[in-house]
Design an enzyme around this catalytic site. Structure first.
Site, PDB file in Angstrom:
ATOM      1  N   CYS A  86      -0.519 -70.902 -32.107  1.00 37.65           N
ATOM      2  CA  CYS A  86      -0.119 -68.937 -30.383  1.00 37.65           C
ATOM      3  C   CYS A  86      -0.040 -70.412 -29.337  1.00 37.65           C
ATOM      4  CB  CYS A  86      -0.939 -68.424 -30.374  1.00 37.65           C
ATOM      5  SG  CYS A  86      -2.212 -67.423 -31.496  1.00 37.65           S
ATOM      6  N   HIS A 357       4.761 -60.727 -30.826  1.00 42.14           N
ATOM      7  CA  HIS A 357       3.708 -62.357 -30.861  1.00 42.14           C
ATOM      8  C   HIS A 357       4.256 -62.969 -31.636  1.00 42.14           C
ATOM      9  CE1 HIS A 357       0.835 -65.010 -29.689  1.00 42.14           C
ATOM     10  NE2 HIS A 357      -0.579 -64.343 -30.597  1.00 42.14           N
TER      11      HIS A 357
END
Length: 412
Positions: A86, A357
């Site tokens: 991420c 996200h």
């Protein structure tokens, strides 16, 4: 010391873009960043592409950056593909800055793009199972779940539908914090309600719906103390940043009044610390390093974007960054300290919970928010008088913490 700047930055709306291709999203972000910087693709000397889903979801196992760039006008220059879970987008940004420091170019591009929404949702969710040591999955999981021991989830607080094991790990982190510091589920819900409230004013946000604290608490459970609105969704989207040296700014004729200086850029990885050694947390150590590089302290930060894949992440990272003392993140959130207009606004974009996200684009999306905050261009979510901004973005899990953490400090 070479001074480095963000000359142009842009992002797409994060969300479900079922009818759009990956290169279409990346092209929109690149075009926006070029326009923002006032330059052309021909001015870029090196490019860094961040993405995690290209191989497992689209089948583009190798050279995804070169393939995407061939369709949006970037060719002949060095192209590097970056994967750091991420934190991939933030890592691409960090490496673009390194190319400037090394003198390889005076203008570089960092771009992240993802399409996570595919018909087979289980396949998309399985991506997260690769974000730790896959040779020791059950051992990893057992170690992390032990963080939650000592807090008994109340009846009815567990979803009867499948969910990512990463959410169970976030829940264990929540329960460790609850047991150690007295943090409450209501305080975690206050973070979530605040971020959903901020997102209403963000046209790039995946969700733009308000929730009260009571509505967050009454929402469908995932696993105690996490409920559905506290979790980041699967997202598609792209974000791009063009970074320059002083010479690069002059060469492309950028508007110096809108250039934002990168005062610190730090990437650190995990250590084999114990669960009960938060003072050794990789996020805390990276933040201390960034403050030293920038020559400022936590009290100088006016606005922050932090990694809140679940709402608890904001509390943990606010403490790691030194914006509040250990154990004070929950009470500060409940008091409104992290709300726009509060003592230290955090996630004015809405955070990952609301803005979305799209893994490789997430970090650059956070930087986009901070750049427009420092420029005074954030509209109804503007943090007045912001001069110093801080970003934190984590990726993967190793030991009891993030495998990688990126910290950036920006200033005007």
């Amino acid at each position: 010391m070479t001074r480095l700047y963000i000359a142009g930055i842009a992002m797409t709306v994060f969300g479900r873009h079922l009818e759009r291709s990956l290169h279409d999203l990346a092209g929109e972000a690149l075009g926006g960043a070029l326009k923002d910087a006032g330059c052309s693709a021909a001015d870029i000397g090196a490019a860094y592409y961040a993405g995690m889903t290209n191989g497992p979801l689209q089948g583009q196992i190798s050279v995804p950056g070169q393939v995407i760039f061939s369709k949006i006008g970037i060719e002949r220059i060095p192209v590097f593909n970056v994967e750091n879970a991420c934190a991939s987008g933030s890592s691409a940004f960090h490496l673009a800055l390194q190319s400037l420091k090394a003198g390889a170019t005076d203008v570089a591009l960092a771009i992240g793009a993802e399409k996570m929404n595919i018909p087979d949702k289980a396949r998309a969710m399985a991506l997260f199972e690769g974000g730790w040591d896959v040779s020791r999955v059950e051992e990893n999981y057992a170690t992390l779940i032990r963080m939650g021991e000592g807090i008994t989830p109340p009846p009815g607080s567990e979803s009867d539908r499948p969910y990512s094991r990463f959410m169970a790990i976030y829940a264990a982190m929540c329960r460790w914090h609850m047991r150690t510091y007295g943090t409450t589920q209501r305080q975690i819900a206050a973070v979530c309600a605040k971020n959903h409230g901020h997102s209403v004013h963000n046209p790039y946000s995946q969700f733009r719906k308000t929730f009260s604290i009571d509505e967050v608490l009454a929402a469908p459970p995932i696993t105690y103390p996490i409920t559905l609105p506290m979790c980041a969704p699967l997202s598609d989207g792209a974000a791009a940043a063009i970074v320059c040296t002083e010479e690069g700014l002059k060469r492309i004729g950028a508007d110096r009044r809108r250039a934002v200086e990168v005062a610190a850029s730090v990437i650190r990885t995990f250590s084999h610390r114990g669960i009960d050694e938060p003072e050794k947390a990789v996020g805390r150590l990276a933040a201390l390093q960034a403050y030293e590089i920038a020559g400022i302290g936590p009290g100088d930060i006016d606005v922050a974007e932090v990694h809140d894949a679940s709402a608890m992440g904001e509390i943990i990272q606010a403490e790691n960054l030194g914006l509040v003392d250990p154990g004070e993140g929950g009470p500060a959130a409940e008091r409104g300290d992290f709300t726009i207009g509060g003592r230290i606004p955090i996630n004015p974009s809405g955070g990952l919970e609301s803005k979305g996200h799209p893994l490789g684009a997430t970090g650059i999306g956070q930087l986009y928010e901070l750049v427009i905050q420092l420029r005074g261009e954030a509209g109804a979510r503007q943090v007045e008088g912001a001069r110093h901004a801080m970003q934190e973005n984590g990726g993967g899990l190793q030991g009891v913490e993030e495998a990688a953490v990126a910290i950036h400090i920006l200033r005007r």
